[in-house]
Design a protein around this motif. Structure first.
Motif, PDB file in Angstrom:
ATOM      1  N   PHE A 149     -10.643   2.421  -3.861  1.00 36.22           N
ATOM      2  CA  PHE A 149      -9.837   3.037  -2.804  1.00 36.22           C
ATOM      3  C   PHE A 149     -10.701   4.034  -2.052  1.00 36.22           C
ATOM      4  O   PHE A 149     -11.360   4.884  -2.659  1.00 36.22           O
ATOM      5  CB  PHE A 149      -8.614   3.748  -3.380  1.00 36.22           C
ATOM      6  N   LEU A 185      -1.870   9.224  -4.640  1.00 36.32           N
ATOM      7  CA  LEU A 185      -2.122   9.059  -3.209  1.00 36.32           C
ATOM      8  C   LEU A 185      -2.517   7.621  -2.879  1.00 36.32           C
ATOM      9  O   LEU A 185      -2.194   7.115  -1.798  1.00 36.32           O
ATOM     10  CB  LEU A 185      -3.232  10.015  -2.759  1.00 36.32           C
ATOM     11  N   ALA A 186      -3.200   6.960  -3.818  1.00 35.72           N
ATOM     12  CA  ALA A 186      -3.599   5.565  -3.611  1.00 35.72           C
ATOM     13  C   ALA A 186      -2.457   4.594  -3.869  1.00 35.72           C
ATOM     14  O   ALA A 186      -2.547   3.412  -3.513  1.00 35.72           O
ATOM     15  CB  ALA A 186      -4.787   5.226  -4.512  1.00 35.72           C
ATOM     16  N   GLY A 187      -1.383   5.080  -4.494  1.00 35.24           N
ATOM     17  CA  GLY A 187      -0.283   4.196  -4.855  1.00 35.24           C
ATOM     18  C   GLY A 187      -0.513   3.480  -6.173  1.00 35.24           C
ATOM     19  O   GLY A 187       0.221   2.558  -6.518  1.00 35.24           O
ATOM     20  N   ALA A 192      -2.562   2.850   1.201  1.00 37.82           N
ATOM     21  CA  ALA A 192      -1.926   3.103  -0.087  1.00 37.82           C
ATOM     22  C   ALA A 192      -0.979   1.966  -0.453  1.00 37.82           C
ATOM     23  O   ALA A 192      -0.263   1.434   0.398  1.00 37.82           O
ATOM     24  CB  ALA A 192      -1.164   4.418  -0.049  1.00 37.82           C
ATOM     25  N   GLU A 216       2.329   0.406  -1.812  1.00 36.38           N
ATOM     26  CA  GLU A 216       3.683   0.928  -1.671  1.00 36.38           C
ATOM     27  C   GLU A 216       4.598   0.573  -2.832  1.00 36.38           C
ATOM     28  O   GLU A 216       5.760   0.961  -2.854  1.00 36.38           O
ATOM     29  CB  GLU A 216       4.300   0.407  -0.371  1.00 36.38           C
TER      30      GLU A 216
END
Length: 231
Positions: free
Chosen positions: A21, A109-111, A147, A149
């Motif tokens: 990421f 934050l990256a999911g 990111a 979801e």
């Protein structure tokens, strides 16, 4: 403005670091950036992780026999990736190291990270069978990642097999009892000494479950810490 280049992840995927990421530093929360203490020219943070069994297979094939073979392999892989794919780019490895890094905050934050009853991050694809392996600050100009979801699978898991599988009753009442977990792992012949029965009972991402040797390796390290703490 020139178009940003795509992230060259094929080598990393093959080498077992199959989750990556890219964050632009100016898009990260200020409190995170302050702790990272970026140096002149650094524009991006790259989070490297792995999911499933491939990384462990690569670590075993590498022949590394150090105290921390996964960390050492991850560093070696990132360094080789920069040398071969991005010659001349400046970078700085922040993790693995002794420097405190908010890995779960970056994972959120990256999911990638969603909380679970067993206090290990979980997502819908990998379950809990993934981990963060390296954090790098660099002067790269990749297109930032989007990111994921997907939401946590835990709230809709009515049976909660992880809770039922915990012999220490450390997950009852919706709270994780670290002391109960730790003391149960220290019992003679404890089935939880070198692996978490609750984690292994989770049905999400079960096909990505680590090999027994990797599970034993990881939990042996945490067991050593528990023994030091409880004397």
């Amino acid at each position: 403005m020139s178009e940003r280049r795509p992230f060259p992840g094929d080598y990393l995927n093959e080498a077992g670091l199959n989750r990556q990421f890219v964050f632009n530093l100016h898009d990260l929360p200020a409190d995170i950036v302050d702790k990272l203490a970026p140096q002149a020219g650094e524009r991006q943070l790259i989070l490297f992780g792995h999911g499933g069994r491939r990384l462990w297979e690569c670590v075993q094939a590498s022949g590394i026999t150090s105290e921390h073979p996964i960390d050492d392999y991850s560093i070696r892989t990132v360094e080789r990736w920069f040398a071969e794919q991005l010659p001349g780019q400046r970078y700085r490895i922040l993790f693995p190291s002794n420097q405190p890094i908010g890995l779960q905050a970056l994972g959120k934050l990256a999911g990638w990270h969603h909380p679970s009853p067993i206090m290990v991050g979980v997502d819908r694809e990998w379950g809990s069978w993934y981990a963060y392996r390296a954090v790098v600050m660099a002067d790269t100009d990749f297109a930032p990642s989007l990111a994921e979801e997907a939401r946590s699978p835990c709230p809709t898991c009515a049976p909660q097999p992880c809770v039922a599988a915990c012999p220490a009753n450390a997950l009852k009442d919706g709270q994780f009892d670290l002391d109960a977990c730790s003391r149960y792992r220290l019992r003679p012949e404890s089935p939880c000494a070198h692996g978490c029965l609750a984690r292994q009972a989770c049905p999400v991402g079960r096909q990505h479950r680590y090999e027994d040797a990797q599970i034993r390796h990881s939990y042996s390290r945490s067991l050593a810490v528990i023994r030091q703490y409880y004397g």
